[in-house]
Design a protein around this motif. Structure first.
Motif, PDB file in Angstrom:
ATOM      1  N   GLN A 174      10.703 116.578 -62.718  1.00 16.92           N
ATOM      2  CA  GLN A 174       9.275 116.373 -63.011  1.00 16.92           C
ATOM      3  C   GLN A 174       8.432 117.443 -62.301  1.00 16.92           C
ATOM      4  O   GLN A 174       7.444 117.929 -62.854  1.00 16.92           O
TER       5      GLN A 174
ATOM      6  N   SER B  20      17.607 109.248 -59.849  1.00 17.61           N
ATOM      7  CA  SER B  20      16.179 109.093 -59.565  1.00 17.61           C
ATOM      8  C   SER B  20      15.620 110.331 -58.861  1.00 17.61           C
ATOM      9  O   SER B  20      14.557 110.839 -59.226  1.00 17.61           O
TER      10      SER B  20
ATOM     11  N   LEU C 155      15.753 116.197 -68.680  1.00 23.41           N
ATOM     12  CA  LEU C 155      15.264 114.848 -68.379  1.00 23.41           C
ATOM     13  C   LEU C 155      15.800 113.847 -69.395  1.00 23.41           C
ATOM     14  O   LEU C 155      16.227 112.746 -69.036  1.00 23.41           O
TER      15      LEU C 155
ATOM     16  N   TYR D 165      11.925 112.311 -74.505  1.00 24.39           N
ATOM     17  CA  TYR D 165      12.032 113.629 -73.877  1.00 24.39           C
ATOM     18  C   TYR D 165      12.658 114.653 -74.815  1.00 24.39           C
ATOM     19  O   TYR D 165      12.227 115.805 -74.873  1.00 24.39           O
TER      20      TYR D 165
ATOM     21  N   VAL E  93      15.463 113.234 -61.322  1.00 26.72           N
ATOM     22  CA  VAL E  93      14.286 113.120 -62.192  1.00 26.72           C
ATOM     23  C   VAL E  93      13.038 113.584 -61.449  1.00 26.72           C
ATOM     24  O   VAL E  93      12.215 114.318 -62.007  1.00 26.72           O
TER      25      VAL E  93
ATOM     26  N   GLN F 118      21.920 115.244 -59.582  1.00 26.97           N
ATOM     27  CA  GLN F 118      22.466 114.572 -60.757  1.00 26.97           C
ATOM     28  C   GLN F 118      23.981 114.456 -60.649  1.00 26.97           C
ATOM     29  O   GLN F 118      24.560 113.412 -60.928  1.00 26.97           O
TER      30      GLN F 118
ATOM     31  N   ILE G 287      19.353 112.920 -68.545  1.00 28.45           N
ATOM     32  CA  ILE G 287      19.489 111.973 -67.433  1.00 28.45           C
ATOM     33  C   ILE G 287      19.210 110.561 -67.915  1.00 28.45           C
ATOM     34  O   ILE G 287      19.950 109.625 -67.610  1.00 28.45           O
ATOM     35  N   TYR G 288      18.139 110.399 -68.693  1.00 26.77           N
ATOM     36  CA  TYR G 288      17.823 109.059 -69.186  1.00 26.77           C
ATOM     37  C   TYR G 288      18.909 108.548 -70.133  1.00 26.77           C
ATOM     38  O   TYR G 288      19.227 107.359 -70.129  1.00 26.77           O
TER      39      TYR G 288
END
Length: 92
Positions: free
Chosen positions: A47, A40, A69, A85, A43, A34, A72-73
Motif C-alpha cells: 500500500q 498483513s 495486492l 485489485y 499488504v 509475503q 495476496i488477497y
C-alpha cells in the motif's frame, strides 16, 4: 538479515528523497514478508508502494503493485478483494 537490509534501504531513500529506491525497497520488503507468510505486513508495504507510484505517475509500477495486492488477497482466499485489485490493475 534481509529484512533489516531492506528497511535500511528504505530509510536511506527517504532521507535522501529518492522515491524510486524507496518504492523498490518497500516492494522487496513486501515480497520477503509475503514469503514468510506475514501477509498483513506485506499488504501494508505494498500500500505504501502504491501511494508512491501514484504520486510519481508511474503507471506500470502502479499496475504491477495492484496485481501483487490482488495476489495476496487471492492467497488469503478473499477472492472478491483480489478481483477488485486485479480489475484496478487492468484499468491503469
Amino acid at each position: 538479515m534481509a529484512e533489516s537490509t531492506f528497511e535500511e534501504v528504505v530509510e536511506i531513500a527517504v532521507n535522501i528523497g529518492d522515491r524510486d529506491i524507496e518504492a523498490r525497497g518497500l516492494n522487496n520488503l513486501a515480497v520477503l514478508l509475503q514469503r514468510r507468510g506475514d501477509l498483513s505486513a506485506a499488504v501494508d508495504r505494498l500500500q505504501q508502494v502504491l501511494v508512491l507510484e501514484r504520486a510519481r505517475a508511474n503507471q506500470s509500477a502502479e499496475a504491477w503493485t495492484l496485481e501483487n495486492l490482488g495476489g495476496i488477497y487471492a492467497t488469503e482466499g478473499d477472492l472478491a478483494r483480489a478481483r477488485e485489485y486485479y480489475e484496478q490493475s487492468m484499468g491503469v
